[in-house]
Write a protein that holds these residues in place. Structure first.
Motif, PDB file in Angstrom:
ATOM      1  N   GLU A   1       0.914  -1.204   0.021  1.00  0.00           N
ATOM      2  CA  GLU A   1      -0.103  -0.078  -0.007  1.00  0.00           C
ATOM      3  C   GLU A   1       0.678   1.282   0.105  1.00  0.00           C
ATOM      4  OE1 GLU A   1      -3.910   1.399   2.435  1.00  0.00           O
ATOM      5  OE2 GLU A   1      -2.473   0.387   3.377  1.00  0.00           O
ATOM      6  N   GLN A   2       1.879   1.330   0.858  1.00  0.00           N
ATOM      7  CA  GLN A   2       2.969   2.403   0.897  1.00  0.00           C
ATOM      8  C   GLN A   2       3.526   2.580  -0.602  1.00  0.00           C
ATOM      9  OE1 GLN A   2       5.797   2.158   4.187  1.00  0.00           O
ATOM     10  NE2 GLN A   2       6.771   4.083   3.312  1.00  0.00           N
ATOM     11  N   GLN A   3       3.973   1.690  -1.344  1.00  0.00           N
ATOM     12  CA  GLN A   3       4.655   1.586  -2.495  1.00  0.00           C
ATOM     13  C   GLN A   3       3.715   2.218  -3.692  1.00  0.00           C
ATOM     14  OE1 GLN A   3       7.771   0.872  -3.245  1.00  0.00           O
ATOM     15  NE2 GLN A   3       7.649   1.933  -5.178  1.00  0.00           N
ATOM     16  N   MET A   4       2.319   1.531  -3.598  1.00  0.00           N
ATOM     17  CA  MET A   4       1.250   2.311  -4.463  1.00  0.00           C
ATOM     18  C   MET A   4       1.198   3.718  -4.481  1.00  0.00           C
ATOM     19  SD  MET A   4      -1.565  -0.860  -4.896  1.00  0.00           S
ATOM     20  CE  MET A   4      -2.700  -0.089  -3.976  1.00  0.00           C
ATOM     21  N   VAL A   5       1.117   4.275  -3.001  1.00  0.00           N
ATOM     22  CA  VAL A   5       1.007   5.604  -2.640  1.00  0.00           C
ATOM     23  C   VAL A   5       2.150   6.264  -3.149  1.00  0.00           C
ATOM     24  CG1 VAL A   5       0.644   7.283  -1.020  1.00  0.00           C
ATOM     25  CG2 VAL A   5      -0.760   5.413  -1.033  1.00  0.00           C
ATOM     26  N   GLU A   6       3.220   6.026  -3.043  1.00  0.00           N
ATOM     27  CA  GLU A   6       4.566   6.516  -3.593  1.00  0.00           C
ATOM     28  C   GLU A   6       4.597   6.681  -5.222  1.00  0.00           C
ATOM     29  OE1 GLU A   6       7.671   4.512  -1.780  1.00  0.00           O
ATOM     30  OE2 GLU A   6       7.621   5.369   0.286  1.00  0.00           O
ATOM     31  N   ASP A   7       4.262   5.312  -5.752  1.00  0.00           N
ATOM     32  CA  ASP A   7       4.025   5.333  -7.167  1.00  0.00           C
ATOM     33  C   ASP A   7       3.098   6.435  -7.754  1.00  0.00           C
ATOM     34  OD1 ASP A   7       6.126   3.553  -7.346  1.00  0.00           O
ATOM     35  OD2 ASP A   7       4.755   1.861  -7.450  1.00  0.00           O
ATOM     36  N   ILE A   8       1.999   6.319  -7.049  1.00  0.00           N
ATOM     37  CA  ILE A   8       0.804   7.367  -7.777  1.00  0.00           C
ATOM     38  C   ILE A   8       1.416   8.705  -7.605  1.00  0.00           C
ATOM     39  CG2 ILE A   8      -1.384   8.262  -6.990  1.00  0.00           C
ATOM     40  CD1 ILE A   8      -2.222   5.316  -6.192  1.00  0.00           C
ATOM     41  N   ASN A   9       2.080   9.103  -6.418  1.00  0.00           N
ATOM     42  CA  ASN A   9       2.436  10.491  -6.159  1.00  0.00           C
ATOM     43  C   ASN A   9       3.593  10.832  -7.377  1.00  0.00           C
ATOM     44  OD1 ASN A   9       0.626  11.374  -4.332  1.00  0.00           O
ATOM     45  ND2 ASN A   9       2.087  10.685  -2.742  1.00  0.00           N
ATOM     46  N   HIS A  10       4.573   9.951  -7.577  1.00  0.00           N
ATOM     47  CA  HIS A  10       5.462  10.119  -8.465  1.00  0.00           C
ATOM     48  C   HIS A  10       4.931  10.344  -9.977  1.00  0.00           C
ATOM     49  CE1 HIS A  10       9.337   9.820 -10.170  1.00  0.00           C
ATOM     50  NE2 HIS A  10       9.056   8.831 -11.089  1.00  0.00           N
ATOM     51  N   ILE A  11       3.956   9.589 -10.360  1.00  0.00           N
ATOM     52  CA  ILE A  11       3.112   9.611 -11.586  1.00  0.00           C
ATOM     53  C   ILE A  11       2.496  11.212 -11.694  1.00  0.00           C
ATOM     54  CG2 ILE A  11       1.322   8.942 -12.850  1.00  0.00           C
ATOM     55  CD1 ILE A  11       2.051   6.146 -12.119  1.00  0.00           C
ATOM     56  N   ARG A  12       1.812  11.562 -10.396  1.00  0.00           N
ATOM     57  CA  ARG A  12       1.120  12.843 -10.502  1.00  0.00           C
ATOM     58  C   ARG A  12       2.322  14.087 -10.584  1.00  0.00           C
ATOM     59  NH1 ARG A  12      -4.312  12.957  -8.618  1.00  0.00           N
ATOM     60  NH2 ARG A  12      -3.748  14.844  -7.624  1.00  0.00           N
ATOM     61  N   ALA A  13       3.399  13.854  -9.967  1.00  0.00           N
ATOM     62  CA  ALA A  13       4.330  14.965  -9.873  1.00  0.00           C
ATOM     63  C   ALA A  13       5.210  14.903 -11.430  1.00  0.00           C
ATOM     64  CB  ALA A  13       5.556  14.517  -9.080  1.00  0.00           C
ATOM     65  N   ASP A  14       5.222  13.735 -12.058  1.00  0.00           N
ATOM     66  CA  ASP A  14       5.494  13.719 -13.629  1.00  0.00           C
ATOM     67  C   ASP A  14       4.748  14.503 -14.463  1.00  0.00           C
ATOM     68  OD1 ASP A  14       8.050  12.381 -13.097  1.00  0.00           O
ATOM     69  OD2 ASP A  14       7.127  10.442 -13.678  1.00  0.00           O
TER      70      ASP A  14
END
Length: 91
Positions: free
Chosen positions: A53-66
């Motif tokens: 769950e933590q990794q998914m949130v980090e991935d989503i935030n990375h995609i949103r930052a891109d």
């Protein structure tokens, strides 16, 4: 949070085994080593789910930052080990 998730998973694993024994109408204490095995398996599952769950949130935030979007709302509360510098840098 990790210890809580692990124990919750462990109790669920043991509960599933005891429920399966009661549905099959056999004694609850039959094969007691499976109680321990399912507890350990449940602990691992609870800990793995928390990390996933933590990794998914980090991935989503990375995609949103891109894409130039702000981080997901409330994600700083999900990521417990997030520092204030990273939280302000992402927004």
């Amino acid at each position: 949070m990790g210890l809580t998730a692990a124990f919750l998973g462990g109790f669920c694993g043991t509960g599933f085994h005891m429920t399966a024994n009661s549905i099959r109408k056999i004694p609850m204490s039959r094969r007691p080593w499976l109680h321990v095995s399912y507890f350990i398996l449940g602990c691992y599952s609870g800990h793995y789910y928390m990390n996933l769950e933590q990794q998914m949130v980090e991935d989503i935030n990375h995609i949103r930052a891109d894409r130039g979007m702000p981080p997901m709302i409330g994600s700083s509360k999900w990521i417990r080990y997030d520092t204030e510098e990273e939280a302000t840098k992402a927004s």
